[in-house]
Write an enzyme that holds these catalytic residues in place. Structure first.
Site, mmCIF file in Angstrom:
data_model
loop_
_atom_site.group_PDB
_atom_site.id
_atom_site.type_symbol
_atom_site.label_atom_id
_atom_site.label_comp_id
_atom_site.label_asym_id
_atom_site.label_seq_id
_atom_site.Cartn_x
_atom_site.Cartn_y
_atom_site.Cartn_z
ATOM 1 N N GLU A 147 0.937 -0.529 -5.146
ATOM 2 C CA GLU A 147 -0.040 0.531 -5.369
ATOM 3 C C GLU A 147 0.783 1.823 -5.479
ATOM 4 O O GLU A 147 1.125 2.445 -4.477
ATOM 5 C CB GLU A 147 -1.042 0.630 -4.222
ATOM 6 C CG GLU A 147 -2.162 1.609 -4.523
ATOM 7 C CD GLU A 147 -2.558 2.482 -3.341
ATOM 8 O OE1 GLU A 147 -3.558 3.199 -3.466
ATOM 9 O OE2 GLU A 147 -1.859 2.473 -2.308
ATOM 10 N N ASP A 187 0.825 -1.210 0.000
ATOM 11 C CA ASP A 187 0.000 0.000 0.000
ATOM 12 C C ASP A 187 0.858 1.258 0.000
ATOM 13 O O ASP A 187 1.951 1.290 0.573
ATOM 14 C CB ASP A 187 -0.892 -0.012 1.248
ATOM 15 C CG ASP A 187 -1.837 1.165 1.301
ATOM 16 O OD1 ASP A 187 -2.684 1.272 0.399
ATOM 17 O OD2 ASP A 187 -1.717 1.985 2.229
#
Length: 729
Positions: free
Chosen positions: A462, A409
């Site tokens: 990401e 993330d």
């Protein structure tokens, strides 16, 4: 000496009594530094203490409390292994080995690897490990707190009394250790820490805990050390091939707590085994991607502010329950990817923040160590112990839980020192630039270690910028990820789809521009949870037009996505065309499936996954320019796009045509590379999906009419707001 006399100086006695003594193993346990052996123990509140033989048949001596201090000591007549027989108020009698009768616990290899910050099995060295030491069953606790003045383990087993189990410091590692006998898995615990300045810190959860108390509780839990008997040997042996860049990969993104809320039953991993896995398999997705399931204090963060990077959240069950879920998913030929958050952590008092009274895991300077947007602390990636901690966490999920991938993330926030900061709010790197060189080094190290130690597992970034080489190998100077989310495709495509079809001709590049860079990385096309929260509405809510057009547009969006180069990711609820924005306190609108239009979208997703997997041309060369060829990319006036997806030699090509206006187009001629019958494998306007059933009757033959540089062509009917895919043969 005689029992009841003070053999310590008064300062040491007070330190033991008040729980501030920095070196308890130097003064507690059996001592042989007097005229006769004696035992000293800190047992505040005890009524009496005896020292007895291990078999309980002999009394070696009685201990007396020193001046009401809670410190007991007295002579013993044997140097054999002993038990403490403790009588507590109310008549409770406890017999246990003395924690201070055991020698050094961590071995030389563990200490060496910890010192080198290359202990990738960190949870086997630090944290709480149930084991047998010198023939005695118990739990070894160890924690890294190099700047602490004193550390004690507290829990139900010692009434959360920080005076009773102070730990031994192992230098130069900065690790504190103790063995507590006669306890085991299931025990709650924390660490009581006195900082370098003498201040008592809030009680801290274990950074390496493998199990945690269910929120809102914040205690760590001793996890079982019994190995799980896996049954996924076939899956693990095949995993590398399943994860190749040439394989079909489609991820169903799930927040388990809001996927389905059964009446009268708590959502847990057993429920996920029973309901989620068959559902995902039935829709044809290859993987379940879970929003972070690391332990996190605030449910409203959806797991993106974790504090327990080695522990599955207690919200859904035990670590053993999670392991069974992964095993069951593999048995159903479903992979499991977890969102993993090494970028930042919340500043809750019981967590990592100023863990030993100093900025141990985070940067001390808020210009480097505090994330303004999320009110979180940023890991100090330049500290080798922090890198070791994070890499060991990632490996723990891959090796211990057999998770198939980590979706990392917020990578962009790690790569740039000025991420979401104004001038003067950030510190340049050593060369004066904005790149976070320490984070770059960490990510490369992470990916290199994962490839070495967890073959077949994948890492997915990401990453929302144009940072070069995210999926390039570290040997070639890249970051080493296997895949990267294509945020540009997501943004441009959704922006295009939100336009009234009348105006789409002016935003034609919203579809075509993505192919300029589509092969610069190995991409995943994401329609994730981020696109259906914070006032963004639902996917179908973004679509223009009346109800019919909204559904047609959504079906066309999915048709474009599943035929476009790149792997696929869809957040739960998208497959049923959920009308409202995602709410983590609610569930997917399953009742909407009573409406044929919603059920039709779900059926389309199932068929798209089936076609995507069955047609090599749609996945085999996802990351290769040779796998894609524009046929029509410039028909702005009609908002029509046509392209070929191409597999390896001998694999039939697939022609994809999208008509992004509500006007059916008859007699639309498109050149194709081979003569013969082209089967209509997909039509998003089919009646079974809720469409108007305009199409080509299942397929058609080419005619010898030259078009688009080809000697033969197809005379097509293009459905309104529809995507068709035709396969040769």
């Amino acid at each position: 000496m005689s029992a009841g006399t003070i053999s310590l100086d008064r300062g040491a006695l007070q330190q033991l009594s008040h729980g501030t003594h920095a070196d308890p193993f130097a003064v507690l346990g059996r001592r042989d530094d007097g005229a006769e052996p004696y035992v000293r123990a800190v047992l505040p509140g005890a009524e009496s203490v005896e020292v007895v033989s291990r078999d309980g048949k002999q009394v070696f001596g009685a201990l007396k409390e020193l001046e009401g201090s809670g410190v007991f000591e007295g002579p013993v007549k044997s140097v054999d292994p002993y038990l403490l027989k403790i009588r507590w108020p109310g008549g409770t009698v406890q017999e246990t080995e003395d924690p201070y009768s055991f020698g050094l616990l961590l071995g030389d290899l563990d200490l060496y690897l910890l010192g080198e910050s290359r202990h990738f099995e960190l949870a086997k060295a630090l944290g709480a490990n149930a084991m047998t030491v010198e023939g005695v069953a118990g739990v070894r606790f160890a924690v890294w707190a190099p700047n602490a003045r004193r550390v004690a383990v507290i829990g139900d087993f010692n009434a959360w009394d920080s005076r009773r189990a102070p730990m031994r410091l192992r230098q130069p590692s900065g690790v504190w250790e103790i063995f507590i006998p006669r306890i085991g898995p299931g025990e709650r615990y924390k660490f009581a820490i006195i900082g370098h300045d003498g201040a008592r810190l809030p009680d801290k959860a274990d950074p390496i805990a493998r199990s945690a108390e269910k929120a809102p509780g914040t205690a760590s839990i001793v996890a079982s050390s019994e190995p799980y008997k896996w049954s996924d040997e076939r899956w693990m042996a095949e995993r590398q091939g399943r994860h190749a860049a040439s394989a079909p990969l489609s991820f169903y993104e799930v927040h388990l707590g809001s996927w389905m809320k059964p009446d009268g039953r708590e959502v847990d991993w057993d429920f996920a085994i029973e309901k989620l896995i068959p559902y995902v398999a039935g829709l044809g997705f290859t993987h379940i991607e879970l929003l972070p399931v690391s332990e996190h204090p605030f449910g409203g963060s959806w797991g993106y502010q974790p504090l327990g990077l080695f522990a599955p959240t207690g919200r859904y069950g035990s670590p053993e329950d999670f392991v069974r879920f992964v095993d069951a998913a593999h048995a159903a030929d479903i992979g499991v990817v977890v969102d993993w958050v090494p970028a930042h952590f919340p500043t809750d008092a019981h967590g990592l923040y100023r863990f030993d009274g100093t900025s141990l895991y985070e940067h001390a300077d808020p210009r480097e160590g505090f994330h303004i947007d999320w009110n979180t602390a940023i890991y100090n990636f330049g500290r080798k112990e922090v890198q070791n901690f994070l890499i060991a966490s990632g490996l723990h999920w891959l090796e211990e839980f057999h998770v198939d991938g980590l979706r990392v993330d917020a990578v962009a926030s790690m790569l740039y020192r000025d991420y979401s900061r104004k001038a003067g709010e950030w510190i340049p790197n050593q060369y004066g630039g904005r790149e976070n060189l320490e984070a770059v080094g960490f990510l490369k190290h992470l990916n290199a270690v994962v490839r070495e130690r967890a073959p077949g597992a994948i890492t997915i970034a990401e990453e929302s910028t144009a940072w070069p080489g995210v999926t390039q190998s570290t040997e070639e100077g890249g970051l080493g990820f296997h895949f990267k989310w294509n945020m540009g495709w997501m943004h441009d495509t959704l922006h295009y789809m939100e336009q009234n079809p009348i105006y789409r001709q002016y935003d034609h590049d919203g579809i075509t521009f993505g192919l300029v860079y589509a092969f610069s990385e190995k991409f995943v096309l994401p329609l994730s949870h981020d696109e259906v929260v914070h006032g963004k509405g639902s996917l179908i809510g973004k679509m223009p037009g009346d109800a019919w057009q909204k559904f047609a547009n959504l079906r066309a969006l999915y048709g474009i996505m599943w035929t476009h180069p790149g792997k696929k990711l869809l957040f739960m609820g998208g497959e049923v065309a959920q009308q409202r924005e995602w709410n983590h306190d609610d569930q997917v609108d399953w009742a909407s499936l009573d409406d044929p239009n919603h059920a039709g979208v779900q059926r389309l997703i199932r068929d798209l996954n089936r076609i995507y997997s069955a047609e090599p041309a749609l996945h085999a060369r996802d990351a290769e320019p040779a796998g894609f060829r524009w046929v029509i990319g410039d028909d702005r006036a009609n908002s029509v796009f046509a392209f070929l997806r191409l597999g390896e030699d001998g694999q039939p090509p697939v022609l994809v045509v999208a008509n992004m206006t509500p006007i059916p187009r008859h007699g639309y001629r498109i050149g194709v590379p081979a003569a013969g019958f082209w089967t209509e494998a997909l039509n998003t306007d089919a009646g079974i999906y809720g469409g108007s059933n305009v199409g080509n009757g299942g397929g058609l033959e080419t005619t010898a009419v030259e078009s688009h540089g080809e000697a033969q062509s197809l005379d097509l009917t293009l459905p309104p707001l529809g995507v068709i895919a035709l396969r040769l043969g």
